[in-house]
Design a protein around this motif. Sequence first.
Motif, PDB file in Angstrom:
ATOM      1  N   SER A  95      52.460   7.814 -33.426  1.00  0.00           N
ATOM      2  CA  SER A  95      52.789   9.081 -34.071  1.00  0.00           C
ATOM      3  C   SER A  95      54.279   9.175 -34.389  1.00  0.00           C
ATOM      4  CB  SER A  95      52.386  10.186 -33.091  1.00  0.00           C
ATOM      5  OG  SER A  95      52.956  11.391 -33.452  1.00  0.00           O
TER       6      SER A  95
ATOM      7  N   LYS B 275      54.587   6.182 -40.686  1.00  0.00           N
ATOM      8  CA  LYS B 275      53.501   5.532 -41.430  1.00  0.00           C
ATOM      9  C   LYS B 275      52.822   6.467 -42.424  1.00  0.00           C
ATOM     10  CE  LYS B 275      50.475   6.035 -37.544  1.00  0.00           C
ATOM     11  NZ  LYS B 275      49.749   7.205 -38.065  1.00  0.00           N
TER      12      LYS B 275
ATOM     13  N   SER C 114      43.476   8.218 -41.677  1.00  0.00           N
ATOM     14  CA  SER C 114      42.421   8.297 -40.657  1.00  0.00           C
ATOM     15  C   SER C 114      42.780   9.289 -39.552  1.00  0.00           C
ATOM     16  CB  SER C 114      42.123   6.916 -40.075  1.00  0.00           C
ATOM     17  OG  SER C 114      43.276   6.379 -39.471  1.00  0.00           O
ATOM     18  N   GLY C 115      44.082   9.479 -39.308  1.00  0.00           N
ATOM     19  CA  GLY C 115      44.495  10.463 -38.297  1.00  0.00           C
ATOM     20  C   GLY C 115      44.005  11.853 -38.673  1.00  0.00           C
ATOM     21  N   ALA C 116      44.048  12.159 -39.983  1.00  0.00           N
ATOM     22  CA  ALA C 116      43.584  13.478 -40.436  1.00  0.00           C
ATOM     23  C   ALA C 116      42.097  13.639 -40.130  1.00  0.00           C
ATOM     24  CB  ALA C 116      43.840  13.647 -41.934  1.00  0.00           C
TER      25      ALA C 116
ATOM     26  N   ARG D 173      41.814  14.483 -36.563  1.00  0.00           N
ATOM     27  CA  ARG D 173      42.306  15.858 -36.376  1.00  0.00           C
ATOM     28  C   ARG D 173      41.248  16.872 -36.828  1.00  0.00           C
ATOM     29  NH1 ARG D 173      48.245  16.494 -36.033  1.00  0.00           N
ATOM     30  NH2 ARG D 173      49.103  14.425 -35.622  1.00  0.00           N
TER      31      ARG D 173
ATOM     32  N   GLY E 138      47.132  17.609 -32.773  1.00  0.00           N
ATOM     33  CA  GLY E 138      47.322  16.165 -32.534  1.00  0.00           C
ATOM     34  C   GLY E 138      46.805  15.757 -31.163  1.00  0.00           C
TER      35      GLY E 138
ATOM     36  N   ALA F 180      43.079  15.812 -31.234  1.00  0.00           N
ATOM     37  CA  ALA F 180      42.586  14.621 -31.960  1.00  0.00           C
ATOM     38  C   ALA F 180      42.572  13.410 -31.041  1.00  0.00           C
ATOM     39  CB  ALA F 180      43.473  14.354 -33.176  1.00  0.00           C
TER      40      ALA F 180
ATOM     41  N   ARG G 205      34.252   7.264 -32.463  1.00  0.00           N
ATOM     42  CA  ARG G 205      34.841   6.193 -33.272  1.00  0.00           C
ATOM     43  C   ARG G 205      33.749   5.476 -34.069  1.00  0.00           C
ATOM     44  NH1 ARG G 205      40.115   6.209 -31.825  1.00  0.00           N
ATOM     45  NH2 ARG G 205      40.466   4.707 -33.484  1.00  0.00           N
TER      46      ARG G 205
ATOM     47  N   ASP H 265      44.009   1.838 -35.669  1.00  0.00           N
ATOM     48  CA  ASP H 265      43.157   0.653 -35.514  1.00  0.00           C
ATOM     49  C   ASP H 265      42.679   0.135 -36.862  1.00  0.00           C
ATOM     50  OD1 ASP H 265      41.598   2.829 -36.164  1.00  0.00           O
ATOM     51  OD2 ASP H 265      39.921   2.246 -34.881  1.00  0.00           O
TER      52      ASP H 265
ATOM     53  N   ARG I 239      50.880  11.286 -25.839  1.00  0.00           N
ATOM     54  CA  ARG I 239      49.891  10.806 -26.814  1.00  0.00           C
ATOM     55  C   ARG I 239      49.947   9.275 -26.916  1.00  0.00           C
ATOM     56  NH1 ARG I 239      48.964  12.116 -32.575  1.00  0.00           N
ATOM     57  NH2 ARG I 239      50.777  13.486 -32.679  1.00  0.00           N
TER      58      ARG I 239
ATOM     59  N   ARG J 196      43.674   3.657 -23.949  1.00  0.00           N
ATOM     60  CA  ARG J 196      42.243   3.968 -23.987  1.00  0.00           C
ATOM     61  C   ARG J 196      41.439   2.665 -24.054  1.00  0.00           C
ATOM     62  NH1 ARG J 196      42.929   6.576 -29.815  1.00  0.00           N
ATOM     63  NH2 ARG J 196      42.896   4.678 -31.050  1.00  0.00           N
TER      64      ARG J 196
HETATM   65  O1  C5P Z   1      48.042   9.731 -37.082  1.00  0.00           O
HETATM   66  P1  C5P Z   1      47.855  11.063 -36.417  1.00  0.00           P
HETATM   67  O2  C5P Z   1      48.996  11.462 -35.550  1.00  0.00           O
HETATM   68  O3  C5P Z   1      47.480  12.124 -37.403  1.00  0.00           O
HETATM   69  O4  C5P Z   1      46.579  10.868 -35.463  1.00  0.00           O
HETATM   70  C1  C5P Z   1      46.171  11.853 -34.536  1.00  0.00           C
HETATM   71  C2  C5P Z   1      45.462  11.171 -33.378  1.00  0.00           C
HETATM   72  O5  C5P Z   1      44.227  10.629 -33.842  1.00  0.00           O
HETATM   73  C3  C5P Z   1      46.198   9.999 -32.743  1.00  0.00           C
HETATM   74  O6  C5P Z   1      47.053  10.372 -31.693  1.00  0.00           O
HETATM   75  C4  C5P Z   1      45.066   9.130 -32.222  1.00  0.00           C
HETATM   76  O7  C5P Z   1      44.656   9.526 -30.928  1.00  0.00           O
HETATM   77  C5  C5P Z   1      43.926   9.405 -33.170  1.00  0.00           C
HETATM   78  N1  C5P Z   1      43.741   8.338 -34.142  1.00  0.00           N
HETATM   79  C6  C5P Z   1      43.013   7.239 -33.754  1.00  0.00           C
HETATM   80  N2  C5P Z   1      42.743   6.251 -34.633  1.00  0.00           N
HETATM   81  C7  C5P Z   1      43.186   6.316 -35.886  1.00  0.00           C
HETATM   82  C8  C5P Z   1      43.968   7.417 -36.310  1.00  0.00           C
HETATM   83  C9  C5P Z   1      44.241   8.417 -35.408  1.00  0.00           C
HETATM   84  O8  C5P Z   1      42.607   7.134 -32.598  1.00  0.00           O
HETATM   85  N3  C5P Z   1      42.875   5.344 -36.742  1.00  0.00           N
END
Ligand code: C5P
Length: 233
Positions: free
Chosen positions: A19, A23, A41-43, A46, A104, A107, A117, A139, A188, A195
């Motif tokens: 975070s 990126k 993908s983070g969105a 979230r 966050g 998420a 996942r 990932d 985070r 994990r």
């Molecule tokens: O990128 P962002 O901060 O928006 O992502 C929020 C959370 O989502 C991350 O802290 C992570 O736990 C999870 N995440 C993930 N795999 C991804 C993108 C985000 O596990 N590909």
Amino acid sequence: MANPDNQSMENIITVDGPSGSGKGTISLLLSQKLGWHLLDSGAIYRVVGQAVLINGVSLDDHGAVAETAENMNISFRINSETNEIDPYLDNENLSKKIRTDEAGQLASHVARIPAVRAALLTKQRSFASEPGLIADGRDMGTVVFPAAKVKIFLTASAECRAKRRYEQLKNKGVSANIRALLDSIKLRDERDKNRAIAPLVPAQDALVIDSSDMSIEAVLDQILDYSSNRLKL
Ligand code: C5P
């Protein structure tokens, strides 16, 4: 035409990292510069967090959280004013709600659940279409698009990332405290790195870039240069 699981598409650049590593900004700029699609993908994680909140699902009920992820009606629409891509749950624009620190953290809790996942894998892969895709996440290079020819792992010191997140939130009109942000980033990071499933690690064949002392332009140039040797840009 892409094959059914979109795994053989040539033009995929994965951008993974913790975070605040930059990126999100870099991925958006790359997608605009190349005219490629963007997967934030983070969105998606979230939005799953918000869907869980809205539906009153318990985080301990992994089956119900995964079901929520599987069935949620998520879409992304280009915002003509900001040029950014806004996430929607049903018809609600969640771009503001999901950018808070609490969102966050939430998420990263749902992201620890293996069934969540798994439920999101096909959704994420469906973003791969011509002319190309920039995939931003944790990932992307290790799990979602392991065959990508260009994998970037973007990082920066926790202090630097907290400062950037602070500026970013301030610009969006969201109030924040820099110390609390640093603690939250460290927490985070710990959760994402440790994990059991799809932890935050660079793919073996990723180019690792530490952006702590680099400008956005310098990072962008380095990635474009690296990519032009591996893809037909
Ligand atoms: O990128 P962002 O901060 O928006 O992502 C929020 C959370 O989502 C991350 O802290 C992570 O736990 C999870 N995440 C993930 N795999 C991804 C993108 C985000 O596990 N590909």
